[in-house]
Design an enzyme around this catalytic site. Structure first.
Site, PDB file in Angstrom:
ATOM      1  N   ASP A 112       0.393   6.909  12.824  1.00  0.00           N
ATOM      2  CA  ASP A 112       1.767   6.603  12.169  1.00  0.00           C
ATOM      3  C   ASP A 112       2.206   5.432  12.934  1.00  0.00           C
ATOM      4  OD1 ASP A 112       4.050   6.687  11.052  1.00  0.00           O
ATOM      5  OD2 ASP A 112       4.678   8.721  11.392  1.00  0.00           O
TER       6      ASP A 112
ATOM      7  N   GLU B  48       1.602   0.523   4.098  1.00  0.00           N
ATOM      8  CA  GLU B  48       3.078   0.204   3.533  1.00  0.00           C
ATOM      9  C   GLU B  48       3.319  -1.156   3.839  1.00  0.00           C
ATOM     10  OE1 GLU B  48       5.436   3.768   4.753  1.00  0.00           O
ATOM     11  OE2 GLU B  48       3.557   4.694   5.139  1.00  0.00           O
TER      12      GLU B  48
ATOM     13  N   ARG C  57       4.550  13.684  -3.984  1.00  0.00           N
ATOM     14  CA  ARG C  57       3.783  13.150  -2.966  1.00  0.00           C
ATOM     15  C   ARG C  57       2.573  12.520  -3.321  1.00  0.00           C
ATOM     16  NH1 ARG C  57       4.501  12.538   1.735  1.00  0.00           N
ATOM     17  NH2 ARG C  57       5.692  14.777   2.116  1.00  0.00           N
TER      18      ARG C  57
ATOM     19  N   HIS D  56       5.526   2.315  -0.104  1.00  0.00           N
ATOM     20  CA  HIS D  56       4.978   3.222   0.646  1.00  0.00           C
ATOM     21  C   HIS D  56       3.679   3.670  -0.057  1.00  0.00           C
ATOM     22  CE1 HIS D  56       4.439   6.952   2.717  1.00  0.00           C
ATOM     23  NE2 HIS D  56       5.534   7.075   3.585  1.00  0.00           N
TER      24      HIS D  56
HETATM   25  C1  BG6 Z   1       5.505   7.328   6.562  1.00  0.00           C
HETATM   26  C2  BG6 Z   1       6.210   7.592   7.880  1.00  0.00           C
HETATM   27  O1  BG6 Z   1       5.949   5.991   6.370  1.00  0.00           O
HETATM   28  O2  BG6 Z   1       5.976   8.251   5.751  1.00  0.00           O
HETATM   29  C3  BG6 Z   1       5.646   9.044   8.608  1.00  0.00           C
HETATM   30  O3  BG6 Z   1       5.952   6.545   9.112  1.00  0.00           O
HETATM   31  C4  BG6 Z   1       5.907   9.872   7.571  1.00  0.00           C
HETATM   32  O4  BG6 Z   1       6.302   9.390   9.713  1.00  0.00           O
HETATM   33  C5  BG6 Z   1       5.355   9.573   6.162  1.00  0.00           C
HETATM   34  O5  BG6 Z   1       5.519  11.317   7.909  1.00  0.00           O
HETATM   35  C6  BG6 Z   1       5.572  10.503   4.928  1.00  0.00           C
HETATM   36  O6  BG6 Z   1       6.970  10.703   4.712  1.00  0.00           O
HETATM   37  P1  BG6 Z   1       7.732  11.680   3.837  1.00  0.00           P
HETATM   38  O7  BG6 Z   1       9.273  11.684   3.958  1.00  0.00           O
HETATM   39  O8  BG6 Z   1       7.237  11.144   2.356  1.00  0.00           O
HETATM   40  O9  BG6 Z   1       7.192  13.100   3.907  1.00  0.00           O
END
Ligand code: BG6
Length: 301
Positions: free
Chosen positions: A213, A273, A73, A169
């Site tokens: 989002d 992102e 995360r 991301h």
């Molecule tokens: C973003 C998406 O890129 O990533 C969101 O647009 C998503 O919808 C977020 O919640 C986090 O994704 P993850 O899979 O890492 O929890």
């Protein structure tokens, strides 16, 4: 394994490979211009701080955990070869498999101005072919200094064309989500993923008062995060990327996610992102290469 990597690719004091308690290998970079860390699983950049900034520019959750086969995360997850949910297979991982599989180091070096360079490669395995049956190599190069440059190069090494969705991301560290704005996307259309999926147009700068989002499309503009509390701007320049995703989970979703860190950790991050998603997915013809490049810099104001 870390010892072998240090012998082959380590750079005196500037690039060191260490094994984490989880058994995953992390590359630690530290030079006169900046520092960064990157987990080899997922080619996942976890942190970046230029020496001229008192606070990291890339955010990592205080609850971030390294575990085999799990995404971390924060940092800069590599979403590839699809972005978001898989188009037809609900059992396949969100944002693709690249962020949870092993990558291997293929090159390292020092740039003329002193930045440290590291390149990792993903090649198909039986496991990835079961979800995406194409022959390719994906190389991610990070160049760490006063700026952070990331180049993601997808080469179609097979004999048939394929399509990819992708994103770097990146989670950026901010003072408080209520006191930042993002510019650069004015006039751009976006798919609003909150409360359904609607196409809207961005009229002014983006500010945050609830979950956001959004997938901005057909736009390669540089974006800037203006941060009143940390008194800095973060510039996000890119090429080979026509989509920009702007995301903050806000309190309800962050609580459900459960790994956003210290109370209200989600308030200290925003994702901008650099992507190719939805109508901007990229066709890579047999024998051809597609490259997505981002460059981040922080300017104190
Ligand atoms: C973003 C998406 O890129 O990533 C969101 O647009 C998503 O919808 C977020 O919640 C986090 O994704 P993850 O899979 O890492 O929890």
């Amino acid at each position: 394994m870390a010892t072998v990597l240090n012998t082959q690719f380590g750079i005196d004091g500037h690039l060191v490979f260490k094994m984490d308690a989880s058994g995953l290998i992390v590359a630690e970079i530290n030079n006169e211009l900046g520092s960064a860390s990157l987990c080899l699983q997922g080619a996942h950049l976890m942190s970046w701080q230029p020496k001229n900034q008192a606070v990291p520019v890339v955010w990592l959750s205080t609850d971030a955990k390294l575990a085999a086969g799990k995404s971390i995360r924060g940092g800069a997850p590599v979403c590839w070869p699809w972005f978001g949910a898989h188009a037809t297979e609900s059992g396949f991982p969100g944002h693709g498999f690249a962020r949870t599989v092993p990558w291997r180091v293929i090159e390292s070096g020092t740039e003329p101005a002193g930045e440290t360079r590291l390149t990792l490669r993903l090649t198909p395995s039986d496991k990835t072919r079961a979800q995406w049956p194409h022959e390719c190599t994906v190389d991610l190069t990070v160049i760490v200094g006063a700026t952070l440059r990331m180049e993601m190069r997808t080469e179609n090494t097979g004999t048939t064309d394929f399509e990819i969705g992708e994103a770097l991301h990146t989670y950026f560290q901010i003072g408080d989500i209520g006191a930042v704005s993002v510019t650069g996307l004015e006039g751009s259309e976006y798919w609003d993923k909150v409360g359904g999926s609607n196409l809207r147009k961005q009229d002014a700068e983006i500010t945050f008062t609830g979950e956001v989002d959004r997938v901005y499309i057909n736009n390669e503009a540089e974006c800037v995060i203006h941060d009143e509390q940390l008194k800095r701007r973060i510039h996000i320049a890119k090429s080979g990327s026509l989509s920009t995703v702007v995301w903050t989970p806000w309190v309800e979703k962050a609580t459900k996610m459960g790994d956003m860190g210290q109370p209200d950790g989600w308030r200290q991050m925003v994702c901008v992102e650099s992507a190719n998603a939805i109508e901007n997915v990229v066709k890579v013809a047999a024998g051809c290469t597609h490259t997505l490049i981002v460059e981040y810099r922080a300017v104190s104001v």
